[in-house]
Motif scaffolding. Structure first.
Motif, PDB file in Angstrom:
ATOM      1  N   LYS A 142      -9.215   1.008   9.063  1.00 16.30           N
ATOM      2  CA  LYS A 142     -10.624   1.277   8.830  1.00 16.30           C
ATOM      3  C   LYS A 142     -11.396   0.073   9.363  1.00 16.30           C
ATOM      4  O   LYS A 142     -10.992  -1.078   9.162  1.00 16.30           O
ATOM      5  N   GLN A 143     -12.492   0.321  10.052  1.00 17.97           N
ATOM      6  CA  GLN A 143     -13.262  -0.769  10.639  1.00 17.97           C
ATOM      7  C   GLN A 143     -13.847  -1.666   9.553  1.00 17.97           C
ATOM      8  O   GLN A 143     -14.364  -1.187   8.550  1.00 17.97           O
ATOM      9  N   GLY A 144     -13.723  -2.977   9.726  1.00  9.41           N
ATOM     10  CA  GLY A 144     -14.270  -3.938   8.787  1.00  9.41           C
ATOM     11  C   GLY A 144     -13.430  -4.156   7.540  1.00  9.41           C
ATOM     12  O   GLY A 144     -13.903  -4.733   6.568  1.00  9.41           O
ATOM     13  N   VAL A 145     -12.175  -3.715   7.569  1.00 11.63           N
ATOM     14  CA  VAL A 145     -11.328  -3.817   6.373  1.00 11.63           C
ATOM     15  C   VAL A 145     -11.139  -5.267   5.931  1.00 11.63           C
ATOM     16  O   VAL A 145     -11.103  -5.552   4.736  1.00 11.63           O
ATOM     17  N   PHE A 146     -11.046  -6.192   6.858  1.00  7.86           N
ATOM     18  CA  PHE A 146     -10.797  -7.590   6.494  1.00  7.86           C
ATOM     19  C   PHE A 146     -12.062  -8.307   6.039  1.00  7.86           C
ATOM     20  O   PHE A 146     -12.000  -9.433   5.566  1.00  7.86           O
ATOM     21  N   LYS A 147     -13.202  -7.654   6.147  1.00 10.11           N
ATOM     22  CA  LYS A 147     -14.466  -8.243   5.704  1.00 10.11           C
ATOM     23  C   LYS A 147     -14.869  -7.752   4.317  1.00 10.11           C
ATOM     24  O   LYS A 147     -15.920  -8.127   3.808  1.00 10.11           O
ATOM     25  N   LEU A 148     -14.041  -6.911   3.701  1.00 12.59           N
ATOM     26  CA  LEU A 148     -14.355  -6.417   2.361  1.00 12.59           C
ATOM     27  C   LEU A 148     -14.425  -7.585   1.373  1.00 12.59           C
ATOM     28  O   LEU A 148     -13.789  -8.617   1.582  1.00 12.59           O
ATOM     29  N   THR A 149     -15.171  -7.404   0.291  1.00 11.04           N
ATOM     30  CA  THR A 149     -15.451  -8.506  -0.622  1.00 11.04           C
ATOM     31  C   THR A 149     -14.335  -8.829  -1.600  1.00 11.04           C
ATOM     32  O   THR A 149     -14.259  -9.924  -2.112  1.00 11.04           O
ATOM     33  N   SER A 150     -13.453  -7.882  -1.867  1.00  6.40           N
ATOM     34  CA  SER A 150     -12.423  -8.125  -2.863  1.00  6.40           C
ATOM     35  C   SER A 150     -11.029  -7.956  -2.266  1.00  6.40           C
ATOM     36  O   SER A 150     -10.795  -7.101  -1.403  1.00  6.40           O
ATOM     37  N   ALA A 151     -10.096  -8.775  -2.745  1.00  5.40           N
ATOM     38  CA  ALA A 151      -8.715  -8.717  -2.281  1.00  5.40           C
ATOM     39  C   ALA A 151      -8.084  -7.368  -2.636  1.00  5.40           C
ATOM     40  O   ALA A 151      -7.302  -6.819  -1.855  1.00  5.40           O
ATOM     41  N   LYS A 152      -8.453  -6.803  -3.791  1.00 10.96           N
ATOM     42  CA  LYS A 152      -7.918  -5.504  -4.206  1.00 10.96           C
ATOM     43  C   LYS A 152      -8.381  -4.397  -3.267  1.00 10.96           C
ATOM     44  O   LYS A 152      -7.624  -3.492  -2.935  1.00 10.96           O
ATOM     45  N   LYS A 153      -9.643  -4.469  -2.841  1.00 13.45           N
ATOM     46  CA  LYS A 153     -10.173  -3.456  -1.922  1.00 13.45           C
ATOM     47  C   LYS A 153      -9.488  -3.547  -0.564  1.00 13.45           C
ATOM     48  O   LYS A 153      -9.185  -2.521   0.048  1.00 13.45           O
ATOM     49  N   ILE A 154      -9.247  -4.757  -0.112  1.00 17.35           N
ATOM     50  CA  ILE A 154      -8.550  -4.953   1.171  1.00 17.35           C
ATOM     51  C   ILE A 154      -7.145  -4.364   1.085  1.00 17.35           C
ATOM     52  O   ILE A 154      -6.712  -3.613   1.961  1.00 17.35           O
ATOM     53  N   ALA A 155      -6.432  -4.701   0.009  1.00 18.09           N
ATOM     54  CA  ALA A 155      -5.065  -4.209  -0.175  1.00 18.09           C
ATOM     55  C   ALA A 155      -5.038  -2.684  -0.276  1.00 18.09           C
ATOM     56  O   ALA A 155      -4.179  -2.037   0.336  1.00 18.09           O
ATOM     57  N   ALA A 156      -5.979  -2.106  -1.018  1.00 22.96           N
ATOM     58  CA  ALA A 156      -6.024  -0.652  -1.170  1.00 22.96           C
ATOM     59  C   ALA A 156      -6.298   0.039   0.164  1.00 22.96           C
ATOM     60  O   ALA A 156      -5.684   1.058   0.494  1.00 22.96           O
ATOM     61  N   SER A 157      -7.199  -0.538   0.947  1.00 21.93           N
ATOM     62  CA  SER A 157      -7.521   0.039   2.248  1.00 21.93           C
ATOM     63  C   SER A 157      -6.331  -0.046   3.207  1.00 21.93           C
ATOM     64  O   SER A 157      -6.029   0.904   3.934  1.00 21.93           O
TER      65      SER A 157
ATOM     66  N   LYS B  30       1.448  -6.459  -2.371  1.00 19.67           N
ATOM     67  CA  LYS B  30       2.782  -6.396  -2.976  1.00 19.67           C
ATOM     68  C   LYS B  30       2.730  -5.599  -4.276  1.00 19.67           C
ATOM     69  O   LYS B  30       3.605  -4.778  -4.550  1.00 19.67           O
ATOM     70  N   ARG B  31       1.721  -5.843  -5.090  1.00 18.88           N
ATOM     71  CA  ARG B  31       1.559  -5.097  -6.336  1.00 18.88           C
ATOM     72  C   ARG B  31       1.352  -3.614  -6.078  1.00 18.88           C
ATOM     73  O   ARG B  31       1.931  -2.772  -6.759  1.00 18.88           O
ATOM     74  N   ALA B  32       0.503  -3.310  -5.108  1.00 18.28           N
ATOM     75  CA  ALA B  32       0.186  -1.910  -4.794  1.00 18.28           C
ATOM     76  C   ALA B  32       1.419  -1.122  -4.368  1.00 18.28           C
ATOM     77  O   ALA B  32       1.548   0.056  -4.661  1.00 18.28           O
ATOM     78  N   PHE B  33       2.322  -1.794  -3.678  1.00 17.60           N
ATOM     79  CA  PHE B  33       3.550  -1.146  -3.234  1.00 17.60           C
ATOM     80  C   PHE B  33       4.707  -1.330  -4.221  1.00 17.60           C
ATOM     81  O   PHE B  33       5.822  -0.908  -3.949  1.00 17.60           O
ATOM     82  N   GLY B  34       4.434  -1.983  -5.345  1.00 16.45           N
ATOM     83  CA  GLY B  34       5.463  -2.184  -6.383  1.00 16.45           C
ATOM     84  C   GLY B  34       6.562  -3.129  -5.935  1.00 16.45           C
ATOM     85  O   GLY B  34       7.734  -2.934  -6.251  1.00 16.45           O
ATOM     86  N   ARG B  35       6.195  -4.181  -5.243  1.00 12.79           N
ATOM     87  CA  ARG B  35       7.199  -5.127  -4.704  1.00 12.79           C
ATOM     88  C   ARG B  35       7.075  -6.504  -5.325  1.00 12.79           C
ATOM     89  O   ARG B  35       7.383  -7.498  -4.702  1.00 12.79           O
ATOM     90  N   GLU B  36       6.607  -6.578  -6.547  1.00 14.11           N
ATOM     91  CA  GLU B  36       6.421  -7.885  -7.197  1.00 14.11           C
ATOM     92  C   GLU B  36       7.735  -8.514  -7.559  1.00 14.11           C
ATOM     93  O   GLU B  36       8.631  -8.006  -8.057  1.00 14.11           O
TER      94      GLU B  36
END
Length: 112
Positions: A41-56, A106-112
């Motif tokens: 998605k365009q601008g994914v690395f400019k999102l404000t939160s680390a969780k939003k970046i990971a989810a995208s 890592k959390r989103a993919f269950g790899r903690e």
């Protein structure tokens, strides 16, 4: 000694027109657009939160038809690629947010 020949054509030549398509200026730009990694998605690395970046990144990785490796591996490699290519030009706050996005991925993919 042989006589020196004078040429009749001008030393100045008209600029050549390229018939090739314009290529991206930087190889990293080409990799991002044409690689088999992910459709981001365009601008994914400019999102404000680390969780939003990971989810995208997770969403893009799971729905991408261009990736060759697993979803987690593709998402993490694209994030790492972005961080590495930005290098020293990446502001400290943004780098910190992107490093936190790795942990969230890592959390989103269950790899903690």
């Amino acid at each position: 000694m042989a006589p020196v020949r004078k040429t009749t054509h001008s030393l100045k030549t008209a600029p050549r027109r390229s018939t090739r398509r314009a290529t991206p200026k930087r190889w990293s730009q080409r990799v991002t657009k044409q690689s088999d990694a992910l459709d981001l998605k365009q601008g994914v690395f400019k999102l404000t939160s680390a969780k939003k970046i990971a989810a995208s990144l997770k969403r893009s990785a799971e729905h991408s038809s261009r990736r060759k490796a697993g979803a987690y591996r593709s998402a993490l490699s694209m994030l790492t690629f972005y961080i590495n290519r930005a290098g020293k030009a990446l502001p400290k706050t943004e780098r910190t947010r992107l490093e936190r996005a790795k942990v969230e991925l890592k959390r989103a993919f269950g790899r903690e």
